[in-house]
Enzyme design. Structure first.
Site, PDB file in Angstrom:
ATOM      1  N   HIS A   3       0.344 -11.908   2.110  1.00 52.62           N
ATOM      2  CA  HIS A   3      -0.679 -11.144   1.396  1.00 52.62           C
ATOM      3  C   HIS A   3      -1.435 -11.990   0.356  1.00 52.62           C
ATOM      4  O   HIS A   3      -2.661 -11.903   0.258  1.00 52.62           O
ATOM      5  CB  HIS A   3      -0.042  -9.926   0.717  1.00 52.62           C
ATOM      6  CG  HIS A   3      -0.990  -8.796   0.517  1.00 52.62           C
ATOM      7  ND1 HIS A   3      -0.606  -7.476   0.548  1.00 52.62           N
ATOM      8  CD2 HIS A   3      -2.319  -8.771   0.291  1.00 52.62           C
ATOM      9  CE1 HIS A   3      -1.657  -6.697   0.352  1.00 52.62           C
ATOM     10  NE2 HIS A   3      -2.714  -7.469   0.182  1.00 52.62           N
ATOM     11  N   TYR A  28       0.823  -1.205   0.000  1.00 48.26           N
ATOM     12  CA  TYR A  28       0.000   0.000   0.000  1.00 48.26           C
ATOM     13  C   TYR A  28       0.863   1.264   0.000  1.00 48.26           C
ATOM     14  O   TYR A  28       0.375   2.347  -0.283  1.00 48.26           O
ATOM     15  CB  TYR A  28      -0.921   0.039   1.220  1.00 48.26           C
ATOM     16  CG  TYR A  28      -1.917  -1.074   1.332  1.00 48.26           C
ATOM     17  CD1 TYR A  28      -2.124  -1.994   0.293  1.00 48.26           C
ATOM     18  CD2 TYR A  28      -2.662  -1.243   2.495  1.00 48.26           C
ATOM     19  CE1 TYR A  28      -3.030  -3.029   0.420  1.00 48.26           C
ATOM     20  CE2 TYR A  28      -3.576  -2.277   2.625  1.00 48.26           C
ATOM     21  CZ  TYR A  28      -3.739  -3.173   1.584  1.00 48.26           C
ATOM     22  OH  TYR A  28      -4.644  -4.196   1.729  1.00 48.26           O
TER      23      TYR A  28
END
Length: 269
Positions: A103, A51
């Site tokens: 992730h 991010y």
């Protein structure tokens, strides 16, 4: 506004059920967004190295708020994952995180098992208090448990009334894995559903609050993202009311095989 409900993890810890997601929040805006979310009442903040906002998120955090981050696909591996966490901790300004996730499984790389072994070691060192996965499919979870004996505390996956992941959630229930829902509003698409809007009128709540309340009553842990305080408060209001059995059943009936809005974990890396 209201007390934050907690959800029990299979490692003996408890985690706030409702969280604040920071996907696509710019690093320059992240600190203020996180501070505002905490003022509203959120006690869990979710970020990830990919991010590119961990520094801002860390600046906005206060003591006692749960912090989650994730190991990105390029950082999978027995040696790479610890280095990735070290870099994340430096950006976050933390000595540890509350939850560390892989992730994506990236099945073609075949490195998720050794990455999981690395996360177990990081947990044992105290650098991650709890460990889990994200976007893992049933067979991959079964492999992790079979090969290491350690069950992920959380699997963070796409989940919303149009895509309810019932088979996966049944496996989670068997292993006492918390289903944490990303895109809990179906990337906004769920807000336009006629059924959702009708229930929102009946409950005198917003469509977003109705969708998030469905997650809460299902025992799921949604992490909606919001860019404004008004939307943060609207989402957080899901903790202030209850849907009846009939309303829940109508939302359950929205499940669809083609309801997925994000990438499929089998071929995303």
């Amino acid at each position: 506004m209201t007390d934050q409900p907690m959800i029990e993890l299979n490692d003996g810890r408890t985690m706030p059920q409702l969280g604040f997601g920071t996907y696509k929040i710019d690093n320059r805006e992240a600190a203020n967004a996180v501070r505002t979310a905490i003022e509203v009442g959120y006690r869990l903040v979710d970020t990830a190295s990919i991010y590119r906002n961990e520094q801002g998120v860390g600046e906005g955090m206060t003591e006692g708020v749960w912090l989650t981050t994730k190991v990105w696909n390029d950082d999978q591996g027995r040696r790479e994952a610890p280095r990735a966490l070290e870099a994340s901790l430096e950006r976050l300004g933390r000595s540890h995180v509350d939850l560390l996730l892989i992730h994506w499984p990236c099945p073609d790389k075949r490195r998720y098992l050794e990455t999981w072994q690395a996360l177990i070691a990081l947990r044992d060192e105290g650098l991650a208090r709890s460990i889990g996965v994200s976007n893992f499919m049933p067979e991959q979870i079964e492999e992790l448990v079979r090969e290491t004996g350690v069950v992920p505390a959380v699997n963070q996956v796409e989940c919303h009334p149009r895509f309810q992941q019932r088979e996966l959630r049944a496996l989670h229930e068997r292993y006492c894995i918390v289903t944490q829902s990303w895109s809990p509003l179906g990337q906004g698409g769920g807000l336009e559903e006629e059924t959702v809007q009708a229930i929102a009128r009946e409950a005198d709540q917003s469509p977003a609050a109705v969708l998030l309340r469905w997650h809460v009553q299902k025992g799921l842990a949604p992490i909606p993202k919001a860019s404004s305080q008004a939307h943060m408060e609207e989402n957080f209001s899901c903790l202030s009311f209850t849907l009846d059995a009939g309303q829940m059943a109508r939302l359950d009936a929205l499940d669809s095989e083609d309801g997925r809005v994000g990438p499929h974990p089998a071929n995303f890396c």
